[in-house]
Design a protein around this motif. Structure first.
Motif, PDB file in Angstrom:
ATOM      1  N   ALA A 192      31.064  -7.072 -23.620  1.00 27.79           N
ATOM      2  CA  ALA A 192      32.502  -7.280 -23.800  1.00 27.79           C
ATOM      3  C   ALA A 192      32.970  -8.518 -23.031  1.00 27.79           C
ATOM      4  O   ALA A 192      33.762  -9.319 -23.520  1.00 27.79           O
ATOM      5  CB  ALA A 192      33.261  -6.039 -23.340  1.00 27.79           C
ATOM      6  N   TRP A 193      32.425  -8.655 -21.835  1.00 33.21           N
ATOM      7  CA  TRP A 193      32.753  -9.800 -20.967  1.00 33.21           C
ATOM      8  C   TRP A 193      32.488 -11.108 -21.715  1.00 33.21           C
ATOM      9  O   TRP A 193      33.339 -12.012 -21.756  1.00 33.21           O
ATOM     10  CB  TRP A 193      31.900  -9.705 -19.702  1.00 33.21           C
ATOM     11  CG  TRP A 193      32.197 -10.703 -18.617  1.00 33.21           C
ATOM     12  CD1 TRP A 193      32.077 -12.059 -18.688  1.00 33.21           C
ATOM     13  CD2 TRP A 193      32.661 -10.425 -17.300  1.00 33.21           C
ATOM     14  NE1 TRP A 193      32.420 -12.638 -17.517  1.00 33.21           N
ATOM     15  CE2 TRP A 193      32.791 -11.656 -16.624  1.00 33.21           C
ATOM     16  CE3 TRP A 193      32.956  -9.249 -16.617  1.00 33.21           C
ATOM     17  CZ2 TRP A 193      33.213 -11.751 -15.292  1.00 33.21           C
ATOM     18  CZ3 TRP A 193      33.372  -9.358 -15.282  1.00 33.21           C
ATOM     19  CH2 TRP A 193      33.499 -10.588 -14.635  1.00 33.21           C
ATOM     20  N   ALA A 194      31.312 -11.208 -22.342  1.00 35.16           N
ATOM     21  CA  ALA A 194      30.904 -12.418 -23.067  1.00 35.16           C
ATOM     22  C   ALA A 194      31.773 -12.612 -24.317  1.00 35.16           C
ATOM     23  O   ALA A 194      32.230 -13.716 -24.601  1.00 35.16           O
ATOM     24  CB  ALA A 194      29.433 -12.316 -23.449  1.00 35.16           C
ATOM     25  N   LYS A 195      32.027 -11.529 -25.066  1.00 33.98           N
ATOM     26  CA  LYS A 195      32.817 -11.605 -26.310  1.00 33.98           C
ATOM     27  C   LYS A 195      34.245 -12.071 -26.033  1.00 33.98           C
ATOM     28  O   LYS A 195      34.815 -12.860 -26.779  1.00 33.98           O
ATOM     29  CB  LYS A 195      32.849 -10.222 -26.998  1.00 33.98           C
ATOM     30  CG  LYS A 195      31.594  -9.939 -27.789  1.00 33.98           C
ATOM     31  CD  LYS A 195      31.681 -10.620 -29.150  1.00 33.98           C
ATOM     32  CE  LYS A 195      30.407 -10.332 -29.931  1.00 33.98           C
ATOM     33  NZ  LYS A 195      30.418 -11.007 -31.237  1.00 33.98           N
ATOM     34  N   ILE A 196      34.821 -11.536 -24.965  1.00 33.40           N
ATOM     35  CA  ILE A 196      36.204 -11.900 -24.634  1.00 33.40           C
ATOM     36  C   ILE A 196      36.248 -13.320 -24.079  1.00 33.40           C
ATOM     37  O   ILE A 196      37.228 -14.036 -24.235  1.00 33.40           O
ATOM     38  CB  ILE A 196      36.805 -10.892 -23.615  1.00 33.40           C
ATOM     39  CG1 ILE A 196      36.845  -9.482 -24.219  1.00 33.40           C
ATOM     40  CG2 ILE A 196      38.221 -11.304 -23.201  1.00 33.40           C
ATOM     41  CD1 ILE A 196      37.146  -8.390 -23.210  1.00 33.40           C
ATOM     42  N   GLY A 197      35.134 -13.727 -23.477  1.00 32.34           N
ATOM     43  CA  GLY A 197      35.062 -15.065 -22.925  1.00 32.34           C
ATOM     44  C   GLY A 197      35.678 -15.179 -21.544  1.00 32.34           C
ATOM     45  O   GLY A 197      36.311 -16.177 -21.207  1.00 32.34           O
ATOM     46  N   ILE A 198      35.495 -14.137 -20.722  1.00 37.09           N
ATOM     47  CA  ILE A 198      35.948 -14.218 -19.332  1.00 37.09           C
ATOM     48  C   ILE A 198      35.008 -15.156 -18.588  1.00 37.09           C
ATOM     49  O   ILE A 198      33.779 -15.025 -18.706  1.00 37.09           O
ATOM     50  CB  ILE A 198      35.928 -12.821 -18.668  1.00 37.09           C
ATOM     51  CG1 ILE A 198      36.798 -11.842 -19.469  1.00 37.09           C
ATOM     52  CG2 ILE A 198      36.394 -12.879 -17.225  1.00 37.09           C
ATOM     53  CD1 ILE A 198      36.600 -10.384 -19.109  1.00 37.09           C
ATOM     54  N   PRO A 199      35.544 -16.134 -17.855  1.00 35.14           N
ATOM     55  CA  PRO A 199      34.652 -17.077 -17.165  1.00 35.14           C
ATOM     56  C   PRO A 199      33.797 -16.372 -16.111  1.00 35.14           C
ATOM     57  O   PRO A 199      34.216 -15.377 -15.508  1.00 35.14           O
ATOM     58  CB  PRO A 199      35.616 -18.060 -16.503  1.00 35.14           C
ATOM     59  CG  PRO A 199      36.923 -17.356 -16.434  1.00 35.14           C
ATOM     60  CD  PRO A 199      36.961 -16.438 -17.614  1.00 35.14           C
TER      61      PRO A 199
END
Lengths: 314, 268
Positions: B138-145
């Protein structure tokens, strides 16, 4: 350090018990207004126990033995009175008190069920911060007193009741505590295991000068181990003296058994030697019969205790 | 005369007990295999329900699938410690009613620690893996730095979020010192953890208040996740949550220990 291991002065413990009303209506009433009554489990008990003593702490079921032990081990707080164990107030200083006591409750093991005994020992060594040298010496002492090889690598789960009790006793002495509390250590054990455990307790007491407080219903334990006994009933102390003294507690009783003529049955007479002479009784018999055989029996601890429990007052 | 037992002592004792416990658990191979499979199935079932649900409702109150996955993963991570380290709470009432509990009072260590140290639940590790996987996805999909700040925040916030569920279970378990039916209390409380997977904003204000201040389930995932999901609009409660978590944990511990002290230990 003082000579006393345990000092109790006017120790009392009360419990608040809910007075339950009867029936459904009563139960509903209980929900809204609670009516408590106070039950005194231990009343005004004063006992001093010296270092190195083995003391039998006796009393009928529900007399307050366990409650007293729970106060000595710091689990329960006394309602009033003074209690000192190894110079500490157990309830206020539970952790420090625990460092210097060992506890065995007959039926419930305090060891890790799934671990081999030797691993439990090592965890206890770390828990009590016992130096390795002292630990090794203790294990050596155990080896000299009892055959521990067969149980050392067994898990507690796999052990027989006797082996488990043996393990629990060894575990209680492992950190060389000043006092060990044994609550019914021989309950449910066979004769040979009982004697093994009694020998072990005597041996450890002798080697380490450990004070032992023993509660039991087995008078064999008492006869084999204790010089001194304390008896409580309904929360109050009713006896505190040597075991020898106990036998003359209700007078110097002995049982004279005689077999007369060609009779096969024994006739028994209970004689209080303070008032009657044994020889007089025998002479009395001989006047009317021919005495074939004579036995003289000491009153057993069990009989005296039974008499005491049944309400022979001081 | 008295020996000092500090944090180092407790950590080392815990490690030793844990190693022994794992060793003995692995010797019961069938038990180990079945519980591992059970754990995977449970997590898988939860996950599939979740996906199916989202297939039908693409967003919940403005939260899309990836946000929800983030919340889901976060809650699994935050629920791992209670599962792994505090699982013995479930056995507390049995020990108390049978009178066995007294054996924990005879050792020169903290009773709460000694009691909890007895059980380490391996099933929690699977939950950890599932949670971590979901969160990273989810972290990668949302694009959280990925920066020191965000990773550090993630660590701090998952740790403190875990304290809330531990606190809830401590209190629920400790009720057995006073009441007979504490098993139900525990089961109900444990069910509440499922609410942690949903954004607290979907509940009406009464429930939101309950889940924030009374049964602080919203702190298990919702509030801490806002740091990452709505970085521009983080409520004050989120920033305070680590502190609140410590307070809740401490209070629950105090309540648990009060139960031990007040308990009569009647019977022998």
């Amino acid at each position: 350090m003082a000579q006393e291991a345990i000092v109790m002065e006017n120790l009392c413990k009360d419990f608040k018990v809910l007075n339950r009303r009867e029936g459904l209506k009563g139960s509903i009433q209980d929900l809204f207004s609670r009516d408590y009554k106070t039950v005194s489990a231990v009343k005004d008990v004063s006992v001093t126990i010296n270092k190195g003593e083995i003391v039998g702490y006796l009393g009928p079921n529900g007399a307050g033995k366990s409650t007293t032990i729970k106060m000595m081990t710091g689990v329960l707080e006394p309602t009033s009175g003074k209690i000192l164990v190894n110079g500490l107030v157990p309830y206020k200083d539970r952790t420090r008190n625990c460092e210097n006591i060992g506890v065995v409750f007959g039926q419930r093991s305090q060891l890790w069920w799934a671990l081999p005994l030797v691993e439990s020992f090592k965890l206890l060594r770390d828990l009590y911060m016992v130096p390795q040298k002292e630990y090794d010496e203790m294990i050596e002492l155990y080896r000299s007193l009892v055959d521990i090889e067969p149980i050392l690598h067994k898990t507690v789960r796999q052990m027989s009741l006797g082996q488990r009790t043996l393990s629990d006793i060894l575990a209680a002495f492992l950190h060389n505590p000043g006092i060990v509390f044994l609550d019914e250590p021989t309950i449910g054990l066979d004769v040979s295991m009982k004697s093994k455990i009694r020998d072990l307790i005597l041996g450890l007491n002798k080697e380490k000068n450990t004070t032992v407080i023993l509660t039991t219903h087995d008078m064999g334990d008492v006869d084999a181990l204790c010089k001194r006994i304390v008896i409580i009933d309904k929360g109050s102390k009713i006896y505190d003296n040597d075991i020898e003294h106990l036998k003359t507690y209700f007078g110097s009783y002995r049982t004279l058994r005689v077999r007369l003529d060609n009779n096969d049955t024994w006739e028994e007479t209970l004689i209080d030697e303070k008032t009657t002479d044994v020889m007089t009784v025998i002479t009395e018999y001989q006047k009317s019969h021919k005495v074939k055989d004579i036995q003289l029996q000491e009153i057993s601890t069990e009989e005296v205790i039974k008499k005491l429990y049944e309400g022979g007052s001081v | 005369m008295s020996k000092k037992r500090g944090l180092k002592f407790y950590l080392s004792i815990y490690r030793k007990i844990l190693i022994q416990d794992l060793k003995s658990k692995m010797s019961y191979r069938a038990d180990f295999v079945i519980s591992t499979i059970g754990m995977i199935m449970t997590n898988l079932a939860g996950f599939i329900t979740f996906i199916v649900l989202f297939h039908n409702f693409p967003t919940i109150n403005g939260w899309d699938l990836n946000h929800m996955l983030f919340l889901y993963g976060f809650s699994l991570l935050a629920l791992t410690p209670v599962q792994c380290f505090f699982d013995n709470n479930w056995n507390l009432r049995t020990h108390v009613y049978s009178g066995d509990f007294i054996k924990y009072c005879f050792r020169p260590v903290n009773i709460f620690f000694y009691f909890m140290s007895e059980v380490f639940d391996v099933k929690g590790l699977g939950q950890l893996a599932f949670g971590l996987g979901t969160l990273i996805y989810a972290w990668a999909k949302i694009g959280i730095p990925v920066t020191f700040l965000t990773v550090g925040q993630a660590l701090v916030f998952t740790f403190t979020a875990s304290l809330f569920m531990i606190a809830i279970m401590n209190v629920a378990a400790a009720t057995c010192f006073w009441i007979q039916g504490s098993g139900y209390v525990m089961v109900i409380m444990f069910r509440f953890k499922d609410f942690a997977r949903y954004p607290a904003s979907i509940f009406n204000s009464v429930f939101k208040a309950i889940f924030t201040f009374i049964i602080p389930i919203a702190f298990v995932a919702y509030y801490p996740s806002l740091v990452f999901l709505q970085p521009d609009n983080v409520p004050v409660l989120t920033w305070l949550s680590p502190l609140i978590g410590l307070v809740f944990f401490f209070l629950s511990y105090a309540f648990w220990m009060l139960g031990v002290r007040k308990y009569d230990f009647t019977g022998s």
